[in-house]
Motif scaffolding. Sequence first.
Motif, PDB file in Angstrom:
ATOM      1  N   SER A 246      20.985  49.687  40.970  1.00 36.27           N
ATOM      2  CA  SER A 246      21.553  48.765  39.989  1.00 36.27           C
ATOM      3  C   SER A 246      20.955  49.012  38.606  1.00 36.27           C
ATOM      4  N   HIS A 247      21.762  48.716  37.587  1.00 33.15           N
ATOM      5  CA  HIS A 247      21.356  48.895  36.196  1.00 33.15           C
ATOM      6  C   HIS A 247      21.733  47.660  35.393  1.00 33.15           C
ATOM      7  N   ILE A 248      20.986  47.425  34.327  1.00 42.91           N
ATOM      8  CA  ILE A 248      21.329  46.366  33.392  1.00 42.91           C
ATOM      9  C   ILE A 248      21.479  46.969  31.991  1.00 42.91           C
ATOM     10  N   ILE A 298      24.784  43.778  41.718  1.00 41.21           N
ATOM     11  CA  ILE A 298      23.382  43.498  41.424  1.00 41.21           C
ATOM     12  C   ILE A 298      23.053  42.066  41.822  1.00 41.21           C
ATOM     13  N   ILE A 303      17.691  42.126  38.845  1.00 47.12           N
ATOM     14  CA  ILE A 303      17.667  41.860  37.400  1.00 47.12           C
ATOM     15  C   ILE A 303      16.255  41.493  36.961  1.00 47.12           C
ATOM     16  N   VAL A 323      20.653  40.128  29.396  1.00 48.08           N
ATOM     17  CA  VAL A 323      21.548  41.099  30.030  1.00 48.08           C
ATOM     18  C   VAL A 323      22.988  40.811  29.628  1.00 48.08           C
ATOM     19  N   SER A 326      25.999  44.559  33.684  1.00 44.27           N
ATOM     20  CA  SER A 326      25.258  45.223  34.747  1.00 44.27           C
ATOM     21  C   SER A 326      26.238  45.947  35.649  1.00 44.27           C
TER      22      SER A 326
END
Length: 517
Positions: A246-248, A298, A303, A323, A326
């Motif tokens: 996962s990415h933010i 996510i 997070i 954020v 995401s």
Amino acid sequence: MAVMQTGFDCDVLIVGGGINGAGIARDAAGRGLSVLLCEQDDLAAHTSSASTKLIHGGLRYLEYYQFNLVRKSLIEREVLLRSAPHIMWPLRFVMPHARGQRPAWLIRAGLFLYDVLARRELLPGSRGVDLTTHPAGKPLKGEYARGFVYSDGWVDDARLVVLNAIAAREHGATILTRTTCTAVRREPAQGGAPAHWRATLRGQNGAERTVRAALLVNAAGPWTAAFLHGAAPQAQGKTLRLIKGSHIVVRRLFEHDHAYIFQHPDGRIVFVIPYETEFTLIGTTDLDYTGDPAQVAIDSTEIAYLCELSSYYFRQPIVPDDVVWSYSGVRPLVEDAAADAKAVTRDYRFELDRDGAPLLSIFGGKITTFRKLAEEAVDLLAPLLDNRHGAWTAAACLPGGDLFGEKPQNRAVLGFNEYVHDLQRQYGWLPARLVQRYARAYGTRIHVLLAGKTALAQMGEEIASGLYAVEVNYLREQEWAVSARDILWRRSKLGLHLPAATEARLDAWLAAHPLAS
């Protein structure tokens, strides 16, 4: 479709429109094989648009002694940069050093090995850096006074998949998106016809078609093992370990153009990367995943983890409320019994089942090595069809990448800004910033996009700020885009820059302006 070697509907049927499937389609079609690729959703709808968007050797894989993978990736890094300099470019990474981490001499040794494992023509080597004077030190806490800088590359991952699909089509392949392979079965040789595959393909409208193929390629990503079991229930092949990453995305955290690589005390790595000019990308997590890959998302723990690790290094704390977007993806990695998800190999494996009509299943892989994976896959398959064309993609540009000539060249990477300035003069009737975006997205295919246009009034309706009907229709006609999500989040990242209501507005526009059949 290219001239068939077999007399069937196609020589090669590929199931899966991610980077591996699209890369194999391009390579096979370029060797003169007839290719049909089907993808149940949009191109790059899942794993291949959810990466950290790096073309890199994988510095941390040295820690797990994966020297062959790192060397292969480092070689590919510059091959890819030259092939598509509009959607890939060099990026310098800063690694702050802190007490409690590996000793500085060990990091220097690792970076030296990273520098020399493969020849470099485009990317500068690593060096130590004084973070008290370097611009990259300014956003960091004062305790990080020294560090290291090294090189890798950045890529627009979803566009990379689309460019491979365009190249495949230009070589005669048929690309069917939103088309599910609902059933496959092997047909034995009989009546003079060789063994082959019979597949049922179902479009989004429910219409079905039957396809006969000499070879079947299973490039279904997270669904590879499930598809293999359905296609060849007796197969006892490799298994997949599904890893969630996962990415933010937050508002821009720093002004300089370097990225960061941060190490958590538990050994995990997080990248912090300049993104889309106004934003910063932070990722990734590495968690085992057991759910439906199509429903991955996510969670609050991820997070918090990404925010906390970033805040461990930056002066200004990052909190979940920062954020703005995401994304998550499921990486289908080869099961290698590693106890920790971050240690699972990112290398790829093939399973070639020749019990009747051949079936090649692709396990694992990473974006950086997709071209080599495709080349090796087609090297396996082509002789089965008596095709002796040989490998070709290492010396070929991807669509739009031929900035200064047909062949890949360093000038296209190092002189991209020169190319943009030339375009801005050529298309002086367009806003310079828009031409720059077009250059990055389409490279030389900007001339296809703008064919016959000489004034802003000819661009059609401005559906959203900077998004004209001409571009939307180009994406529908040339790049298989169907929905606003395809356009705003995969073919581009305009969704980050435009109001939230834009997606619904664009979907309504698409419905009101169907393409002529």
